[in-house]
Design a protein around this motif. Structure first.
Motif, PDB file in Angstrom:
ATOM      1  N   LYS A 119       0.855  -1.181   0.000  1.00 10.54           N
ATOM      2  CA  LYS A 119       0.000   0.000   0.000  1.00 10.54           C
ATOM      3  C   LYS A 119       0.891   1.232   0.000  1.00 10.54           C
ATOM      4  O   LYS A 119       1.941   1.252   0.638  1.00 10.54           O
ATOM      5  CB  LYS A 119      -0.907   0.026   1.237  1.00 10.54           C
ATOM      6  CG  LYS A 119      -1.577  -1.297   1.575  1.00 10.54           C
ATOM      7  CD  LYS A 119      -2.523  -1.746   0.502  1.00 10.54           C
ATOM      8  CE  LYS A 119      -3.328  -2.970   0.945  1.00 10.54           C
ATOM      9  NZ  LYS A 119      -2.497  -4.158   1.230  1.00 10.54           N
ATOM     10  N   ASN A 120       0.459   2.276  -0.722  1.00 17.58           N
ATOM     11  CA  ASN A 120       1.299   3.457  -0.908  1.00 17.58           C
ATOM     12  C   ASN A 120       1.352   4.377   0.307  1.00 17.58           C
ATOM     13  O   ASN A 120       2.362   5.018   0.554  1.00 17.58           O
ATOM     14  CB  ASN A 120       0.790   4.267  -2.110  1.00 17.58           C
ATOM     15  CG  ASN A 120       0.990   3.533  -3.413  1.00 17.58           C
ATOM     16  OD1 ASN A 120       2.040   2.966  -3.659  1.00 17.58           O
ATOM     17  ND2 ASN A 120      -0.033   3.524  -4.253  1.00 17.58           N
ATOM     18  N   ARG A 121       0.271   4.421   1.074  1.00 20.75           N
ATOM     19  CA  ARG A 121       0.158   5.460   2.094  1.00 20.75           C
ATOM     20  C   ARG A 121      -0.255   4.882   3.445  1.00 20.75           C
ATOM     21  O   ARG A 121      -0.915   3.847   3.525  1.00 20.75           O
ATOM     22  CB  ARG A 121      -0.870   6.516   1.657  1.00 20.75           C
ATOM     23  CG  ARG A 121      -0.505   7.198   0.351  1.00 20.75           C
ATOM     24  CD  ARG A 121      -1.604   8.138  -0.106  1.00 20.75           C
ATOM     25  NE  ARG A 121      -1.195   8.883  -1.284  1.00 20.75           N
ATOM     26  CZ  ARG A 121      -1.355   8.458  -2.529  1.00 20.75           C
ATOM     27  NH1 ARG A 121      -1.904   7.281  -2.736  1.00 20.75           N
ATOM     28  NH2 ARG A 121      -0.956   9.189  -3.541  1.00 20.75           N
ATOM     29  N   PHE A 122       0.094   5.612   4.523  1.00 24.66           N
ATOM     30  CA  PHE A 122      -0.212   5.173   5.883  1.00 24.66           C
ATOM     31  C   PHE A 122      -1.715   5.051   6.093  1.00 24.66           C
ATOM     32  O   PHE A 122      -2.211   4.036   6.598  1.00 24.66           O
ATOM     33  CB  PHE A 122       0.376   6.161   6.896  1.00 24.66           C
ATOM     34  CG  PHE A 122      -0.093   5.914   8.306  1.00 24.66           C
ATOM     35  CD1 PHE A 122       0.422   4.866   9.042  1.00 24.66           C
ATOM     36  CD2 PHE A 122      -1.082   6.719   8.871  1.00 24.66           C
ATOM     37  CE1 PHE A 122      -0.023   4.618  10.344  1.00 24.66           C
ATOM     38  CE2 PHE A 122      -1.529   6.489  10.163  1.00 24.66           C
ATOM     39  CZ  PHE A 122      -1.000   5.438  10.904  1.00 24.66           C
ATOM     40  N   PHE A 123      -2.466   6.109   5.735  1.00 24.31           N
ATOM     41  CA  PHE A 123      -3.909   6.082   5.959  1.00 24.31           C
ATOM     42  C   PHE A 123      -4.597   5.049   5.067  1.00 24.31           C
ATOM     43  O   PHE A 123      -5.681   4.560   5.389  1.00 24.31           O
ATOM     44  CB  PHE A 123      -4.520   7.470   5.747  1.00 24.31           C
ATOM     45  CG  PHE A 123      -4.222   8.426   6.874  1.00 24.31           C
ATOM     46  CD1 PHE A 123      -4.569   8.105   8.177  1.00 24.31           C
ATOM     47  CD2 PHE A 123      -3.587   9.634   6.638  1.00 24.31           C
ATOM     48  CE1 PHE A 123      -4.289   8.975   9.231  1.00 24.31           C
ATOM     49  CE2 PHE A 123      -3.298  10.500   7.686  1.00 24.31           C
ATOM     50  CZ  PHE A 123      -3.652  10.171   8.983  1.00 24.31           C
TER      51      PHE A 123
ATOM     52  N   VAL B 126     -14.485   6.693  -3.038  1.00 26.13           N
ATOM     53  CA  VAL B 126     -13.432   6.289  -3.996  1.00 26.13           C
ATOM     54  C   VAL B 126     -13.539   4.821  -4.415  1.00 26.13           C
ATOM     55  O   VAL B 126     -12.564   4.072  -4.344  1.00 26.13           O
ATOM     56  CB  VAL B 126     -12.012   6.622  -3.468  1.00 26.13           C
ATOM     57  CG1 VAL B 126     -11.777   8.106  -3.470  1.00 26.13           C
ATOM     58  CG2 VAL B 126     -11.762   6.053  -2.067  1.00 26.13           C
ATOM     59  N   GLY B 127     -14.734   4.439  -4.846  1.00 30.34           N
ATOM     60  CA  GLY B 127     -14.917   3.108  -5.405  1.00 30.34           C
ATOM     61  C   GLY B 127     -15.154   1.990  -4.414  1.00 30.34           C
ATOM     62  O   GLY B 127     -15.244   0.821  -4.808  1.00 30.34           O
ATOM     63  N   MET B 128     -15.302   2.329  -3.130  1.00 31.75           N
ATOM     64  CA  MET B 128     -15.475   1.292  -2.109  1.00 31.75           C
ATOM     65  C   MET B 128     -16.936   1.018  -1.766  1.00 31.75           C
ATOM     66  O   MET B 128     -17.270  -0.042  -1.247  1.00 31.75           O
ATOM     67  CB  MET B 128     -14.731   1.678  -0.825  1.00 31.75           C
ATOM     68  CG  MET B 128     -13.237   1.830  -0.981  1.00 31.75           C
ATOM     69  SD  MET B 128     -12.426   2.189   0.596  1.00 31.75           S
ATOM     70  CE  MET B 128     -13.067   3.824   0.970  1.00 31.75           C
ATOM     71  N   GLU B 129     -17.807   1.966  -2.031  1.00 34.90           N
ATOM     72  CA  GLU B 129     -19.174   1.894  -1.518  1.00 34.90           C
ATOM     73  C   GLU B 129     -19.921   0.657  -1.990  1.00 34.90           C
ATOM     74  O   GLU B 129     -20.582  -0.025  -1.187  1.00 34.90           O
ATOM     75  CB  GLU B 129     -19.949   3.153  -1.901  1.00 34.90           C
ATOM     76  CG  GLU B 129     -21.369   3.175  -1.357  1.00 34.90           C
ATOM     77  CD  GLU B 129     -22.101   4.464  -1.683  1.00 34.90           C
ATOM     78  OE1 GLU B 129     -23.346   4.412  -1.709  1.00 34.90           O
ATOM     79  OE2 GLU B 129     -21.460   5.504  -1.917  1.00 34.90           O
TER      80      GLU B 129
ATOM     81  N   LYS C  22      -6.882  12.778   1.361  1.00 32.13           N
ATOM     82  CA  LYS C  22      -8.024  12.217   0.626  1.00 32.13           C
ATOM     83  C   LYS C  22      -8.414  10.861   1.210  1.00 32.13           C
ATOM     84  O   LYS C  22      -9.597  10.568   1.396  1.00 32.13           O
ATOM     85  CB  LYS C  22      -7.675  12.059  -0.853  1.00 32.13           C
ATOM     86  CG  LYS C  22      -7.661  13.352  -1.641  1.00 32.13           C
ATOM     87  CD  LYS C  22      -7.352  13.065  -3.105  1.00 32.13           C
ATOM     88  CE  LYS C  22      -7.341  14.335  -3.935  1.00 32.13           C
ATOM     89  NZ  LYS C  22      -7.020  14.062  -5.361  1.00 32.13           N
ATOM     90  N   ILE C  23      -7.408  10.044   1.500  1.00 33.40           N
ATOM     91  CA  ILE C  23      -7.671   8.727   2.074  1.00 33.40           C
ATOM     92  C   ILE C  23      -8.278   8.870   3.462  1.00 33.40           C
ATOM     93  O   ILE C  23      -9.214   8.149   3.837  1.00 33.40           O
ATOM     94  CB  ILE C  23      -6.382   7.889   2.144  1.00 33.40           C
ATOM     95  CG1 ILE C  23      -5.821   7.647   0.737  1.00 33.40           C
ATOM     96  CG2 ILE C  23      -6.650   6.562   2.841  1.00 33.40           C
ATOM     97  CD1 ILE C  23      -6.700   6.830  -0.152  1.00 33.40           C
ATOM     98  N   LEU C  24      -7.766   9.818   4.242  1.00 36.14           N
ATOM     99  CA  LEU C  24      -8.292  10.031   5.591  1.00 36.14           C
ATOM    100  C   LEU C  24      -9.763  10.445   5.544  1.00 36.14           C
ATOM    101  O   LEU C  24     -10.585   9.949   6.325  1.00 36.14           O
ATOM    102  CB  LEU C  24      -7.468  11.103   6.314  1.00 36.14           C
ATOM    103  CG  LEU C  24      -7.884  11.418   7.755  1.00 36.14           C
ATOM    104  CD1 LEU C  24      -7.798  10.174   8.622  1.00 36.14           C
ATOM    105  CD2 LEU C  24      -7.011  12.539   8.337  1.00 36.14           C
TER     106      LEU C  24
ATOM    107  N   PHE D  54     -13.057   8.446   7.204  1.00 37.13           N
ATOM    108  CA  PHE D  54     -14.110   9.008   8.053  1.00 37.13           C
ATOM    109  C   PHE D  54     -15.487   8.806   7.423  1.00 37.13           C
ATOM    110  O   PHE D  54     -16.456   8.472   8.111  1.00 37.13           O
ATOM    111  CB  PHE D  54     -13.853  10.496   8.303  1.00 37.13           C
ATOM    112  CG  PHE D  54     -12.732  10.772   9.267  1.00 37.13           C
ATOM    113  CD1 PHE D  54     -12.569   9.999  10.394  1.00 37.13           C
ATOM    114  CD2 PHE D  54     -11.845  11.807   9.033  1.00 37.13           C
ATOM    115  CE1 PHE D  54     -11.537  10.246  11.294  1.00 37.13           C
ATOM    116  CE2 PHE D  54     -10.802  12.060   9.917  1.00 37.13           C
ATOM    117  CZ  PHE D  54     -10.651  11.275  11.048  1.00 37.13           C
ATOM    118  N   LYS D  55     -15.574   9.011   6.102  1.00 41.92           N
ATOM    119  CA  LYS D  55     -16.846   8.818   5.411  1.00 41.92           C
ATOM    120  C   LYS D  55     -17.287   7.355   5.477  1.00 41.92           C
ATOM    121  O   LYS D  55     -18.473   7.061   5.643  1.00 41.92           O
ATOM    122  CB  LYS D  55     -16.729   9.250   3.952  1.00 41.92           C
ATOM    123  CG  LYS D  55     -16.655  10.752   3.735  1.00 41.92           C
ATOM    124  CD  LYS D  55     -16.561  11.068   2.241  1.00 41.92           C
ATOM    125  CE  LYS D  55     -16.476  12.557   1.993  1.00 41.92           C
ATOM    126  NZ  LYS D  55     -16.378  12.865   0.545  1.00 41.92           N
ATOM    127  N   SER D  56     -16.320   6.442   5.368  1.00 42.02           N
ATOM    128  CA  SER D  56     -16.642   5.017   5.412  1.00 42.02           C
ATOM    129  C   SER D  56     -17.171   4.624   6.768  1.00 42.02           C
ATOM    130  O   SER D  56     -18.119   3.830   6.891  1.00 42.02           O
ATOM    131  CB  SER D  56     -15.392   4.187   5.077  1.00 42.02           C
ATOM    132  OG  SER D  56     -14.934   4.453   3.773  1.00 42.02           O
TER     133      SER D  56
END
Length: 219
Positions: free
Chosen positions: A121-125, A166-169, A206-208, A212-214
């Motif tokens: 994975k590219n990022r911590f969040f 971002v495509g998860m919903e 953006k990931i963070l 929160f939205k998720s």
């Protein structure tokens, strides 16, 4: 028979190689299509796509303004001719042969949804969001751009992404609805240029926000 949906934004350096790899891997398949959605790219992505416009297996669409990845994927899904839909990113990080791998898994396991688990994975969040996805929905890598949908089943859980996750919903809705979900490890290649998801800090934020939205969405 399956459709491959690829959202594109400023990927001129990766597009031609990706499309050639996909077609090379699918040379033994007769009934498939590739749906390419250019999300109002500012670079020469559209010029690269022009090279493939006469290919019978390829449909090229373009948004009249930048709409985002989820909008583009949903647009491609609506144009698909087949019930099996594989979505992949255009950044060149995915092995084209994974398309076949996902189709075979779906057939063998009668999956409604197949999701890739990336080798890094590219990022911590991003890693934090994946922990949430696994704990709440039993999905190890909800942000992975490689997914296979049984469209007949997935339609019961539309919209694709009304909360800008971002495509998860859709994957989350299907998990909550008891859909048959398979997951498989995939290797990721390092991209040679910068991520279209933004700089390191911008991408993390953006990931963070998506995390929160998720959490709010899943209550």
């Amino acid at each position: 028979m399956f459709s491959i949906v690829i959202p594109i934004y400023d990927e001129e350096k990766n597009l031609e190689l990706l499309l050639n790899e996909i077609q090379s891997n699918l040379i033994d398949f007769d009934k498939y299509e590739i749906i390419l959605i250019d999300d109002f790219s500012k670079d020469n992505s559209l010029k690269v796509l022009e090279k493939f416009k006469n290919n019978d297996n390829i449909l090229i669409l373009r948004n009249n303004e930048n709409k985002g990845q989820s909008y583009s994927i949903h647009k491609g899904i609506k144009e698909a001719s087949h019930n099996t839909i594989v979505t992949i990113d255009a950044d060149g990080q995915i092995e084209a042969e994974d398309v076949i791998k996902f189709v075979e898994i779906a057939r063998k396991e009668s999956s409604d949804l197949v999701i890739g688990i990336r080798s890094y994975k590219n990022r911590f969040f991003e890693r934090l969001l994946c922990l949430f996805g696994k704990a709440r929905f039993s999905i190890s890598d909800p942000l992975c751009g490689v997914k296979l949908y049984n469209l007949e089943k997935a339609k019961n859980y539309f919209p694709f992404d009304s909360h800008r996750l971002v495509g998860m919903e859709l994957a989350f809705r299907m998990a909550d609805g008891g859909a048959k979900i398979s997951q498989t490890n995939i290797d990721i290649r390092l991209r040679e240029d910068h991520s279209r998801y933004g700089s390191s800090l911008k991408g993390e934020l953006k990931i963070l926000r998506s995390l929160f939205k998720s959490i709010s969405f899943s209550k």
